[in-house]
Each structure stands twice: as structure tokens, then as C-alpha cells.
Motif scaffolding. Structure first.
Motif, PDB file in Angstrom:
ATOM      1  N   THR A   1      -6.767  22.589  29.049  1.00 44.70           N
ATOM      2  CA  THR A   1      -5.566  22.582  29.984  1.00 44.70           C
ATOM      3  C   THR A   1      -6.324  22.956  31.428  1.00 44.70           C
ATOM      4  O   THR A   1      -5.911  22.130  32.355  1.00 44.70           O
ATOM      5  N   PRO A   2      -7.090  23.783  31.537  1.00 45.17           N
ATOM      6  CA  PRO A   2      -8.045  23.925  32.904  1.00 45.17           C
ATOM      7  C   PRO A   2      -8.608  22.526  33.245  1.00 45.17           C
ATOM      8  O   PRO A   2      -8.482  22.381  34.586  1.00 45.17           O
TER       9      PRO A   2
ATOM     10  N   GLY B   1      -5.639  14.722  42.345  1.00 43.97           N
ATOM     11  CA  GLY B   1      -5.103  13.462  42.654  1.00 43.97           C
ATOM     12  C   GLY B   1      -5.034  12.259  41.517  1.00 43.97           C
ATOM     13  O   GLY B   1      -4.959  11.259  41.523  1.00 43.97           O
ATOM     14  N   ARG B   2      -6.094  12.781  40.295  1.00 43.84           N
ATOM     15  CA  ARG B   2      -6.321  11.944  39.128  1.00 43.84           C
ATOM     16  C   ARG B   2      -5.190  11.757  38.167  1.00 43.84           C
ATOM     17  O   ARG B   2      -4.703  13.009  37.999  1.00 43.84           O
ATOM     18  N   SER B   3      -5.070  10.900  37.381  1.00 39.91           N
ATOM     19  CA  SER B   3      -4.394  10.909  36.081  1.00 39.91           C
ATOM     20  C   SER B   3      -4.809  11.938  35.081  1.00 39.91           C
ATOM     21  O   SER B   3      -6.253  12.085  35.064  1.00 39.91           O
ATOM     22  N   ALA B   4      -3.902  12.623  34.629  1.00 37.86           N
ATOM     23  CA  ALA B   4      -4.208  13.864  33.534  1.00 37.86           C
ATOM     24  C   ALA B   4      -3.234  13.600  32.356  1.00 37.86           C
ATOM     25  O   ALA B   4      -2.113  13.767  32.458  1.00 37.86           O
ATOM     26  N   ASP B   5      -3.930  13.716  31.106  1.00 37.39           N
ATOM     27  CA  ASP B   5      -2.931  13.432  30.073  1.00 37.39           C
ATOM     28  C   ASP B   5      -3.172  14.044  28.861  1.00 37.39           C
ATOM     29  O   ASP B   5      -4.406  14.466  28.473  1.00 37.39           O
TER      30      ASP B   5
ATOM     31  N   ARG C   1       2.778  20.299  37.636  1.00 41.30           N
ATOM     32  CA  ARG C   1       1.363  20.423  37.934  1.00 41.30           C
ATOM     33  C   ARG C   1       0.879  18.928  37.808  1.00 41.30           C
ATOM     34  O   ARG C   1      -0.422  18.969  37.712  1.00 41.30           O
ATOM     35  N   ASP C   2       1.534  18.041  37.655  1.00 49.12           N
ATOM     36  CA  ASP C   2       1.114  16.546  37.561  1.00 49.12           C
ATOM     37  C   ASP C   2       0.282  16.196  36.298  1.00 49.12           C
ATOM     38  O   ASP C   2      -0.330  15.294  36.430  1.00 49.12           O
ATOM     39  N   VAL C   3       0.479  17.133  35.415  1.00 49.88           N
ATOM     40  CA  VAL C   3      -0.151  16.738  34.052  1.00 49.88           C
ATOM     41  C   VAL C   3       0.766  16.367  33.105  1.00 49.88           C
ATOM     42  O   VAL C   3       1.948  16.749  32.888  1.00 49.88           O
ATOM     43  N   ARG C   4       0.701  14.921  32.757  1.00 47.17           N
ATOM     44  CA  ARG C   4       1.617  14.326  31.725  1.00 47.17           C
ATOM     45  C   ARG C   4       1.301  14.736  30.415  1.00 47.17           C
ATOM     46  O   ARG C   4       0.280  14.738  29.789  1.00 47.17           O
ATOM     47  N   VAL C   5       2.503  15.005  29.417  1.00 45.64           N
ATOM     48  CA  VAL C   5       2.629  15.279  28.210  1.00 45.64           C
ATOM     49  C   VAL C   5       3.346  14.354  27.460  1.00 45.64           C
ATOM     50  O   VAL C   5       4.427  14.054  27.678  1.00 45.64           O
ATOM     51  N   THR C   6       2.610  13.591  26.255  1.00 48.45           N
ATOM     52  CA  THR C   6       3.406  12.762  25.604  1.00 48.45           C
ATOM     53  C   THR C   6       3.089  13.035  23.993  1.00 48.45           C
ATOM     54  O   THR C   6       2.280  13.314  23.665  1.00 48.45           O
TER      55      THR C   6
ATOM     56  N   ARG D   1      -5.274  25.388  19.961  1.00 44.08           N
ATOM     57  CA  ARG D   1      -6.535  25.723  20.309  1.00 44.08           C
ATOM     58  C   ARG D   1      -7.079  24.578  21.158  1.00 44.08           C
ATOM     59  O   ARG D   1      -7.725  25.081  22.140  1.00 44.08           O
ATOM     60  N   VAL D   2      -6.997  23.319  20.856  1.00 41.20           N
ATOM     61  CA  VAL D   2      -7.390  22.245  21.781  1.00 41.20           C
ATOM     62  C   VAL D   2      -6.841  22.238  23.095  1.00 41.20           C
ATOM     63  O   VAL D   2      -7.412  22.125  24.079  1.00 41.20           O
ATOM     64  N   ILE D   3      -5.445  22.661  23.114  1.00 38.85           N
ATOM     65  CA  ILE D   3      -4.761  22.625  24.493  1.00 38.85           C
ATOM     66  C   ILE D   3      -5.266  23.606  25.368  1.00 38.85           C
ATOM     67  O   ILE D   3      -5.491  23.479  26.503  1.00 38.85           O
ATOM     68  N   HIS D   4      -5.427  24.689  24.818  1.00 42.82           N
ATOM     69  CA  HIS D   4      -5.892  25.885  25.201  1.00 42.82           C
ATOM     70  C   HIS D   4      -7.285  25.771  25.983  1.00 42.82           C
ATOM     71  O   HIS D   4      -7.615  26.175  27.300  1.00 42.82           O
ATOM     72  N   ALA D   5      -8.097  24.911  25.200  1.00 42.79           N
ATOM     73  CA  ALA D   5      -9.524  24.918  25.659  1.00 42.79           C
ATOM     74  C   ALA D   5      -9.553  23.713  27.000  1.00 42.79           C
ATOM     75  O   ALA D   5     -10.352  24.065  27.903  1.00 42.79           O
TER      76      ALA D   5
END
Length: 257
Positions: A132-133, A142-146, A186-191, A126-130
Motif C-alpha cells: 500500500t505505501p 500522478g501515476r496510475s496505481a492499482d 488517495r487516487d489508488v484504484r481498487v478492483t 499481508r500483500v496489501i499491507h506490504a
């Protein structure tokens, strides 16, 4: 308590931390705010959130207390709207909310199974869905996104009576891996972070006296990680150069095999 580590590249970022009322979530929120991030604190316990937000503000940071229940999509969506109104777009999300309710599978605790699945897995979704945009928009600029998901070594190490909890954490680990294939381009890092024995409120959720004693014995035998240890790992991870993704991190107490 140790002083928060210094991660200057976090200055100016906008973070959401779930499970922020205690434990790893609260420690992570404190560390991010101490390093210049604006932090939205999400959890169900309004009083604890207000207390933490006041502490962060008194220390010179920025924090927004947002009462939300990750098991309720309407609540999560309302929280997202409130955060965007106050802070704008989010570029860092830490999914720390979770419950640990071990019992033998033979006990048939459907109430516990449902609560763990809905909080530990569906709540993360739910949080990811809210958000992700927000993350993809930040990355496109061009900013960091995590996106940081807190799993557990229980996702791949067998602990008797922890079957359903372990299954939810294994799902989070696999979800994180799959999301990297969708969000990485899409340059979003997932950890995905898998802590071992950590001193938080999770063990207080256990309602089986024999299991409470067993877990207590583990804490007596092994000097556990602190919530601040995990928060420091998160701070280090999300402060790397934006083209570097620390994809999966396992952190254990030295004496835990």
C-alpha cells in the motif's frame, strides 16, 4: 494460446502478481510483461517461477522470480524488499494466490479451513499491507496505481460443500469495497474480479473423490473460461485512464447461469 492483447499504457509500470506459478497469476504476469510492465512473480514454487521468468525474458519482457509464501508475513516482507531493491516502487498489485478445498462442513476439516482463510484472506491482507505505501506514493506522483483482488462468484452464489471457500471470497469482495473508501480518495484504484468456472489448477486441490467428479462434470457441461480470459480482463481494467476505476467485475462462461 491466444496472443496477449495490446495495452500500450502498461509500458513502464511495475507490477507484483501473487500466485504467479500457475493459472490466472501466470497468465496475468505474461500479459503485463508482454505489454511492457516489469513484473515481480510471487509464489512458493521456485522452479515454476524460474521457468515463467525465463519464458517472459526470452519473449523480450522483464520478470523477477521471487519465492514467497503469502501465509508468512516475514516471507511477504522479504519479498517486498527484494522487489523494491530490483525494481523500485510498485504501482500495480494483483492478488491471485488462492486455494479451493471444498468439503461438507460436517467433516470438520479445520486444516482446510485454516489454509483457505490464511491464504485467500489473510494472505491478501499481508500483500496489501506490504505494498500500500508504494501504491499511494505512485498515485501521489500522478501515476496510475492499482490494486486488483481476485475473488469468485462463489462469494455470492451458493455451491454446496464450498461454504468456507465462499466465505473467504466473500470477505475479499467486501474487503475490496471497503478499501475503495480508504484508497480511492488517495487516487489508488481498487478492483475486485469475480470469475466463474475457470480452467486452472484450483480444482486439482480437491481431495474428495465425489467432489472431484462433480467439478469434472461441470467442466464437461460448460466450456470454461481460460486463465488468459481473466488476465485479459485485468489488463483492460488497469489500462484505463487513471481517473476511471472499474470497481467490480463478474466474468462467466456464456453457458454458466
Amino acid at each position: 494460446m491466444n496472443q496477449p492483447a495490446d495495452y500500450p499504457t502498461l509500458t513502464g509500470r511495475t507490477a507484483v502478481v501473487t500466485g504467479a506459478a500457475s493459472g490466472m497469476g501466470a497468465a496475468t504476469a505474461r500479459l503485463l510483461a508482454a505489454n511492457g510492465a516489469r513484473v515481480a512473480l510471487l509464489a512458493r514454487r521456485t522452479d515454476r517461477l524460474a521457468e515463467l521468468a525465463a519464458k517472459i525474458t526470452a519473449d523480450g519482457g522483464q520478470a523477477l522470480a521471487v519465492t514467497a509464501d503469502v501465509t508468512d508475513q516475514t516471507s511477504v516482507d522479504a519479498a517486498a524488499a527484494q522487489i523494491r531493491e530490483a525494481y523500485g516502487s510498485v504501482d500495480l498489485v494483483v492478488n491471485s494466490a488462492g486455494v479451493m478445498l471444498p468439503n461438507p462442513l460436517d467433516d470438520g476439516r479445520l486444516d482446510e479451513w485454516s489454509r483457505m482463510i490464511d491464504t485467500n484472506l489473510t494472505g491478501v491482507l499481508r500483500v496489501i499491507h506490504a505494498f500500500t505505501p508504494d501504491l499511494t506514493a505512485a498515485a501521489a506522483e500522478g501515476r496510475s496505481a492499482d490494486l486488483v483482488n481476485i475473488s469468485s462468484i462463489a462469494s455470492h452464489v451458493v455451491f454446496p460443500t464450498f461454504a468456507v471457500y465462499a466465505a473467504t471470497k466473500a470477505a475479499v469482495t467486501q474487503l475490496s469495497a471497503a478499501l475503495r473508501s480508504e484508497l480511492g480518495p488517495r487516487d489508488v484504484r481498487v478492483t475486485n474480479i469475480e470469475p466463474g468456472l475457470t480452467d486452472t489448477e484450483l480444482s486439482g486441490h480437491i481431495d474428495n473423490p465425489s467432489l472431484t467428479e462433480m467439478v469434472g462434470g461441470m467442466f464437461a457441461a460448460i466450456p470454461a473460461l481460460t486463465a488468459e480470459d481473466v488476465a485479459d480482463l485485468i489488463g483492460y481494467t488497469v489500462s484505463r485512464r487513471r481517473d476511471v476505476n472499474l470497481r467490480q467485475l463478474v466474468v462467466l462462461p456464456t453457458r454458466q447461469a
